[in-house]
Structure formats: C-alpha cells, structure tokens
Design a protein around this motif. Structure first.
Motif, PDB file in Angstrom:
ATOM      1  N   ASP A 127       0.865  -1.183   0.000  1.00  0.00           N
ATOM      2  CA  ASP A 127       0.000   0.000   0.000  1.00  0.00           C
ATOM      3  C   ASP A 127       0.900   1.231   0.000  1.00  0.00           C
ATOM      4  O   ASP A 127       1.491   1.586   1.023  1.00  0.00           O
ATOM      5  CB  ASP A 127      -0.918  -0.034   1.235  1.00  0.00           C
ATOM      6  N   CYS A 130       0.284   4.977   2.372  1.00  0.00           N
ATOM      7  CA  CYS A 130      -0.762   4.337   3.186  1.00  0.00           C
ATOM      8  C   CYS A 130      -1.219   5.196   4.353  1.00  0.00           C
ATOM      9  O   CYS A 130      -2.103   4.785   5.108  1.00  0.00           O
ATOM     10  CB  CYS A 130      -0.231   3.013   3.724  1.00  0.00           C
ATOM     11  N   HIS A 135      -5.995   1.467   5.950  1.00  0.00           N
ATOM     12  CA  HIS A 135      -6.446   0.465   4.967  1.00  0.00           C
ATOM     13  C   HIS A 135      -5.600  -0.810   5.029  1.00  0.00           C
ATOM     14  O   HIS A 135      -6.073  -1.875   4.649  1.00  0.00           O
ATOM     15  CB  HIS A 135      -6.427   1.057   3.547  1.00  0.00           C
ATOM     16  N   SER A 191      -0.841  -7.590  -5.068  1.00  0.00           N
ATOM     17  CA  SER A 191      -1.726  -6.425  -5.207  1.00  0.00           C
ATOM     18  C   SER A 191      -0.950  -5.200  -4.738  1.00  0.00           C
ATOM     19  O   SER A 191      -0.280  -5.250  -3.702  1.00  0.00           O
ATOM     20  CB  SER A 191      -2.968  -6.553  -4.314  1.00  0.00           C
ATOM     21  N   PHE A 193      -1.679  -1.119  -3.985  1.00  0.00           N
ATOM     22  CA  PHE A 193      -2.637  -0.029  -3.851  1.00  0.00           C
ATOM     23  C   PHE A 193      -1.891   1.308  -3.900  1.00  0.00           C
ATOM     24  O   PHE A 193      -0.818   1.441  -3.303  1.00  0.00           O
ATOM     25  CB  PHE A 193      -3.357  -0.092  -2.496  1.00  0.00           C
ATOM     26  N   MET A 195      -3.521   5.023  -3.233  1.00  0.00           N
ATOM     27  CA  MET A 195      -4.783   5.754  -3.028  1.00  0.00           C
ATOM     28  C   MET A 195      -4.461   7.142  -2.478  1.00  0.00           C
ATOM     29  O   MET A 195      -3.802   7.277  -1.442  1.00  0.00           O
ATOM     30  CB  MET A 195      -5.683   4.975  -2.069  1.00  0.00           C
ATOM     31  N   ILE A 222      -4.580  -1.222  -7.693  1.00  0.00           N
ATOM     32  CA  ILE A 222      -5.800  -0.510  -7.302  1.00  0.00           C
ATOM     33  C   ILE A 222      -5.373   0.945  -7.134  1.00  0.00           C
ATOM     34  O   ILE A 222      -4.571   1.277  -6.256  1.00  0.00           O
ATOM     35  CB  ILE A 222      -6.396  -1.071  -5.983  1.00  0.00           C
TER      36      ILE A 222
END
Ligand SMILES: C[S@@+](CC[C@H](N)C(=O)[O-])C[C@H]1O[C@@H](n2cnc3c(N)ncnc32)[C@H](O)[C@@H]1O
Length: 322
Positions: A127, A130, A135, A191, A193, A195, A222
């Motif tokens: 992430d 983060c 999250h 994965s 992320f 964001m 993502i």
C-alpha cells in the motif's frame, strides 16, 4: 517489545522475492529518524497503557479490544497519548471503546472498492502512501497474508506504531519510506494499492511505472485519485493551491487516466467507482482540529473549491500487470 522494532518485518522479508526491501530499512529506527517532533512522538508511544486486546475486528472496521477491558483511567491515559500524535487523518479506529473519529471516513473508501478487487486472501499486498495504515489493517482483515504500507510522512508511521502497540498479530507493517525509495523492479507483490497519492506526484507517469515495477506479472493495481469531469485528453493542472492543498499537480479526466494506465502497459483496466467527496466524509473532528474540506469549498457554491476549481471527485481504477 522495544519501540518501533522492525525485526519481525525483517524476518518476514528474509528470503522472499521482495526481501531486497530490507536494505532500505533503517538499522536503528530511533537514530535514523530522530528529527522534527520525533522525541514528543516517541514519548507519546511510551505513555500508551499496556493492555492486550482480548478481541479485535478488522473486517467491519478497525476495532481493537473492548470497552470493558479498560477502566476509565486507562482510557483517559490512552486518549491523552494518542492525541499527542495528532492530526489523525485516516480512520476511524475503535480502541477499547474509545471512538477515534478521524478527519476521514476512510472506511467509506474501503467500502467503495472492496467488492471490485481480486480477493486478498493469501496475497502479499503493498500500500503506497498508506498514511497511518488504516487500509492496511482492512487488507489484513480481508485475508491478506502480508501487508506492507509505505508512507513518506514520519508522523503517520508513528501513528501506525501506536496501533501496533496493541495489535501485534496480523503481519501488517508500515515503514517511513517513499515509493521511490523501494528497490527497482521488485516484480513481486500480488496487489499494489496507491490511493490519494497520484495527484501529489509531479510526475504521474513516474508514479505509475513505479507501481507497476512492484507488481508480479498478473498482479493487480488498485489506483484511487482525484479526477475531473471531461473527455479523453483533459487534465486539470491547478495553479497554486487546489482545495487548499499546495501540492496538487495533475487531475485527469477518467478517460485520460485510462489512457495513461494503457500507455504504461496495464491491461484489463476498469473504472469501478467515481464519487464526489462529501463534507461528511472529510471534516474537522476532535482528532484532527485543523480546517478541512468544508473550508475548502465555496460558501455559496459547494460544487467548486475556494480557488474556483471543480470540487474534489475521486475515481477508483483496477488494472492488471500483464
Ligand atoms: C491523501 S493521503 C492518502 C492516504 C491513504 N492512502 C488513503 O487513501 O486514505 C496521501 C499519502 O501519500 C503519502 N505520499 C505522498 N507521496 C508519496 C510517495 N512518493 N511515496 C509514499 N508515500 C507518499 C503522503 O505522505 C500521504 O500520507
């Protein structure tokens, strides 16, 4: 456990495909990051009460322990120590019945994306940007095998350690690094992320390539970022501030961002959500007492920012590294 001890993370990374990250971690955290308000943050961590939660929940939210496990004095001590780590932007957290109502309802963002991504069970997850790791805990709650959060702002790592003080079990780690600090071509996370970060980057393509570099082939990106309405090719480059933020560079339309992801080499690109940020989702609270979104919007025209740009709207894309 000694303060901010990354031994467990290092043990976990050892012999893994992404084990090269170890080289980037400080040998001695307390020396490497001793700047700014660091001493005050360290003493806040030292003032946290020693309570072990008998239960926790990371699926419906982030709840650690139960109200009955703490007497009023301990809860007051907990609150005082946590408030020394203000501003708490991402959350909310329920800590032994203490409701940490943070600036953001980060759980709403999670709700918007969770049904659109590949199930996280047994995945190694990264992430980027983060924050305090809110999250990351939710990713662990969704079954991730290992979650590494990376954020360049040291205070947020200290907030992570305040939570980690109580919750030692799921393999969730936050380190005070930037994406650019990670070893090149990790090619290994299932994965990744990103964001709320892309618009803070001066080079959006550099960021997208950096994210792709961290993914294994077949892995999933993502991406959540601010967007504008408009056709393919349109991008807003705010002059000065955007919604009071000084460091906002590129706000593409969704079609433009789709093109960017394609150009970088992602496939199976899907736009899964577009939501205007509401003043219920981002606002001043007792845990973040600076001004927030309501003060960044026009008083008589909440559809535009005080700088006369379109009000914040966020899109979530999911894409695959072929
Ligand atoms: C708006 S917050 C988003 C936090 C969280 N991801 C979320 O969606 O709620 C953006 C975060 O990205 C971090 N950040 C900005 N550039 C970064 C970079 N190059 N590498 C890692 N973190 C970065 C900032 O410190 C900040 O905490």
């Amino acid at each position: 456990m000694p303060l901010m001890d990354y031994t467990e993370l290092i043990d976990f990374l050892d012999n893994k495909k992404f084990g090269r990250i170890i080289e980037k971690l400080p040998q001695d955290f307390l020396t490497a990051f001793n700047h700014g308000d660091f001493d005050g943050w360290v003493s806040a961590l030292q003032e946290l009460p020693d309570i072990s939660p008998t239960s926790w929940d990371l699926q419906e939210g982030v709840r650690i322990g139960e109200a009955g496990q703490c007497n009023d004095g301990q809860r007051e001590q907990l609150k005082r120590a946590l408030l020394k780590l203000q501003p708490w932007r991402k959350g909310p957290f329920d800590m032994f019945g203490l409701d940490m109502d943070t600036e953001w309802r980060s759980d709403w963002k999670w709700d918007r994306l969770k049904d659109h991504i590949s199930p996280l069970e047994n995945r190694n997850v990264l992430d980027i940007g983060c924050g305090n790791g809110y999250h990351c805990w939710r990713m662990a709650g969704a079954g991730a095998r290992f979650v590494l959060g990376v954020d360049s702002h040291l205070l947020f790592t200290m907030q992570y350690w305040a939570i980690r003080h109580f919750l030692k079990e799921p393999p969730v780690f936050v380190v005070p690094l930037a994406l650019e600090d990670l070893p090149a071509e990790l090619n290994s996370f299932d994965s990744v992320f990103s964001m709320g970060v892309l618009y803070h980057r001066r080079s959006p393509f550099g960021h997208l390539y950096g994210l792709k570099d961290c993914l294994r082939h077949g892995g999933e990106l993502i991406l959540e970022t601010l967007v504008i309405e408009g056709r393919k090719g349109m991008t807003l480059v705010p002059q000065g501030r955007y919604a009071r933020m000084p460091n906002v560079w590129f706000l593409p339309s969704c079609d433009t961002l789709h093109e960017w992801l394609k150009k970088v080499g992602f496939s199976n690109i899907r736009l899964v959500d577009v939501t205007k940020t509401s003043v219920e989702e981002q606002r001043t609270t007792a845990w973040m007492n600076f001004e927030s979104l309501p003060e960044a919007l026009g008083k008589d025209s909440p559809g535009i920012t005080i700088e006369s740009y379109p009000a914040p709207m966020r899109a979530i894309f999911v894409a695959e590294k072929p």
